[in-house]
Every structure is written in structure tokens, then in C-alpha cells.
Design a protein around this motif. Structure first.
Motif, short mmCIF file in Angstrom:
data_model
loop_
_atom_site.label_atom_id
_atom_site.label_comp_id
_atom_site.label_asym_id
_atom_site.label_seq_id
_atom_site.Cartn_x
_atom_site.Cartn_y
_atom_site.Cartn_z
N ASN A 164 0.76 -1.22 0.00
CA ASN A 164 -0.14 -0.01 0.08
C ASN A 164 0.84 1.32 0.18
O ASN A 164 0.60 2.16 -0.54
N TYR A 165 1.89 1.12 0.79
CA TYR A 165 2.81 2.18 0.81
C TYR A 165 3.49 2.93 -0.74
O TYR A 165 3.57 3.74 -1.00
N VAL A 166 3.48 1.66 -1.37
CA VAL A 166 3.87 2.00 -2.97
C VAL A 166 2.86 2.88 -3.54
O VAL A 166 3.28 4.06 -4.27
N TRP A 167 1.68 2.54 -3.57
CA TRP A 167 0.80 3.53 -4.14
C TRP A 167 0.64 4.87 -3.51
O TRP A 167 0.51 5.71 -4.03
N PHE B 231 -7.85 3.40 7.53
CA PHE B 231 -7.68 2.29 8.38
C PHE B 231 -9.05 1.11 7.92
O PHE B 231 -9.05 0.21 7.79
N ALA B 232 -10.16 1.84 7.93
CA ALA B 232 -11.58 1.47 7.51
C ALA B 232 -11.65 0.49 6.42
O ALA B 232 -12.00 -0.63 6.19
N MET B 233 -10.86 1.16 5.27
CA MET B 233 -11.00 0.41 3.93
C MET B 233 -9.98 -0.81 3.80
O MET B 233 -10.17 -1.57 2.88
N ARG B 234 -9.32 -1.21 4.97
CA ARG B 234 -8.50 -2.34 4.83
C ARG B 234 -9.42 -3.62 4.83
O ARG B 234 -9.12 -4.77 4.56
N PHE B 235 -10.73 -3.43 5.26
CA PHE B 235 -11.60 -4.48 5.17
C PHE B 235 -12.59 -4.55 4.05
O PHE B 235 -13.50 -5.35 3.89
N SER B 236 -12.23 -3.72 3.09
CA SER B 236 -13.05 -3.89 1.67
C SER B 236 -12.27 -4.51 0.64
O SER B 236 -11.15 -4.09 0.41
N PRO B 237 -12.72 -5.45 -0.05
CA PRO B 237 -11.86 -5.98 -1.13
C PRO B 237 -11.31 -5.34 -1.99
O PRO B 237 -10.57 -5.41 -2.91
N PHE B 238 -12.21 -4.26 -2.67
CA PHE B 238 -11.88 -3.40 -3.72
C PHE B 238 -11.36 -2.03 -3.38
O PHE B 238 -10.59 -1.78 -4.47
N LEU C 219 1.18 4.82 7.53
CA LEU C 219 1.67 3.53 7.66
C LEU C 219 1.05 2.95 9.06
O LEU C 219 0.81 1.58 8.95
N LEU C 220 0.84 3.65 10.10
CA LEU C 220 0.26 3.32 11.28
C LEU C 220 -1.40 2.82 11.08
O LEU C 220 -1.52 1.66 11.25
N PHE C 221 -2.07 3.78 10.41
CA PHE C 221 -3.47 3.17 9.97
C PHE C 221 -3.57 1.94 9.27
O PHE C 221 -4.34 1.08 9.32
N THR C 222 -2.53 1.84 8.31
CA THR C 222 -2.53 0.90 7.22
C THR C 222 -2.24 -0.46 8.04
O THR C 222 -2.80 -1.44 7.80
N PHE C 223 -1.24 -0.37 8.84
CA PHE C 223 -0.78 -1.54 9.31
C PHE C 223 -1.80 -2.00 10.47
O PHE C 223 -1.94 -3.27 10.65
N ALA C 224 -2.26 -1.01 11.21
CA ALA C 224 -3.43 -1.58 12.17
C ALA C 224 -4.40 -2.39 11.18
O ALA C 224 -5.28 -3.43 12.03
#
Length: 199
Positions: A65-68, A114-121, A141-146
Motif C-alpha cells: 500500500n505504501y508503494v501506491w 484504516f476502515a478500507m482495509r476491510f474492503s476487497p475493492f 503507515l500506522l493506520f494501514t498496518f493496524a
């Protein structure tokens, strides 16, 4: 068949899981549900341990995700638009998708990462507008990792449950995994072939 798939995971080990999770978040078509779910089955078989698997899977998701995020942050709207125009077919997205994701990000705020980590798309797509908005790197990075850690925990436990309750059908599970992988590849190729830019 299932033993063969588990053997592939064992051969790649945690490093293989990490690489797959990075690639899954940078470029389709193999989904994290399949990767971490199979990792969960490996945990149930005793060939992997929960915490190292969770860490490498989550770190891989975060890096992908950090690449994007970096693309959006470093290139900005003007320099990014021609890249999306050129490679949009292989990414199966166009500039209209970027604008929609950006509007969604601006409407819902930074917690959406953070919330969109649960969305497949949307889980990968949301990283781009976060970068375009120049969200703070550490916060992203914190929100994505969590978010990825919570999602991957669910996937690993799901894989463990599958291994526990369907142990009598392990061969069926193996064929199902191969079938699902094939379906995702076919779906991605269909998207590439039929993709048309909207602008």
C-alpha cells in the motif's frame, strides 16, 4: 492436492508470504484472502506460527500500500494522470476511478485508510488519494498496518477453522484453492481485455 499447496507455502516460508502480500497490494490478481487463508491452514498444520505469519503478512500489506501512497505523494495529480492513462488497462482503473477514490477520501477523512482495509475493492485504491492529499507518512503507515493486522488476523483464524472443520476434505480444499486462484486470474484477464477508459 492440499498437501502440495501447503508444501508450496512451506517452501516459500514467511518470506514467500511477505512477497505475495506486497504483490497482492501492488498488482492483482491473487487476493490476500487466499494467501492469508492458506497461511492459516499452514498454522493449523503446525508448519507456520500465528504471530510471525501475522507480522509478515501485515508488513507485506503495508509495504504494498505504501508503494501506491508514495506514487500519489511524490508525483501529484499532474504527473500521475499520464501514468494512469498509459498503464490503466493493466491496473484496470482509469483517472475517473482515482478522482472518485479521492473524493471518497476527502469526504470521510484519514480514518478511511484504516476502515478500507476491510474492503476487497477499495483497500489498495484508497492509498493513492491518501498520497495525493499528502497525508503524513507515519500516520498512513500506522493506520494501514493496524487495519491490515485486524483483517489478516480474521483471515488466519478463518484458515485455521477451515483446516479444523474440513480436515476430512483436505483434497477438496486443495482443488477449491486452485479453482479460486484460476477464477481470480480469469477475472483479472477479462477485466484487462474488456477495459475501456471513461475519459
Amino acid at each position: 492436492m492440499n498437501d502440495w499447496i501447503i508444501h508450496l507455502i512451506e517452501q516459500g516460508g514467511y518470506a514467500g508470504i511477505f512477497v505475495l502480500m506486497v504483490l497482492e497490494n501492488v498488482f492483482p490478481p491473487i487476493p490476500s484472502e487466499l494467501i492469508m487463508g492458506m497461511g492459516g491452514i499452514a498454522v493449523a498444520h503446525g508448519s507456520m506460527r500465528f504471530w510471525p505469519l501475522l507480522f509478515v503478512g501485515t508488513a507485506g500489506s503495508t509495504l504494498g500500500n505504501y508503494v501506491w501512497f508514495l506514487l500519489g505523494d511524490r508525483f501529484g495529480y499532474q504527473r500521475l494522470k499520464p501514468i494512469v492513462g498509459r498503464w490503466g488497462r493493466w491496473l484496470t482503473m482509469d483517472w475517473h476511478d482515482v478522482e472518485r477514490a479521492t473524493a471518497f477520501f476527502q469526504r470521510h477523512g484519514q480514518w478511511v485508510v484504516f476502515a478500507m482495509r476491510f474492503s476487497p475493492f477499495l483497500r489498495t485504491m484508497i492509498s493513492l488519494p491518501a498520497g495525493l492529499a499528502h497525508m503524513r507518512h507515519g500516520r498512513f503507515l500506522l493506520f494501514t498496518f493496524a487495519g491490515a493486522a485486524v483483517w489478516n488476523t480474521l483471515l488466519i483464524h478463518g484458515g485455521r477453522l477451515v483446516a479444523q472443520y474440513l480436515s476430512a476434505f483436505e483434497d477438496v480444499i486443495g482443488y477449491a484453492v486452485l479453482g479460486l486462484t484460476g477464477l481470480f486470474v480469469v477475472w483479472y484477464l477479462w477485466r484487462v481485455i474488456t477495459w475501456r477508459p471513461r475519459d
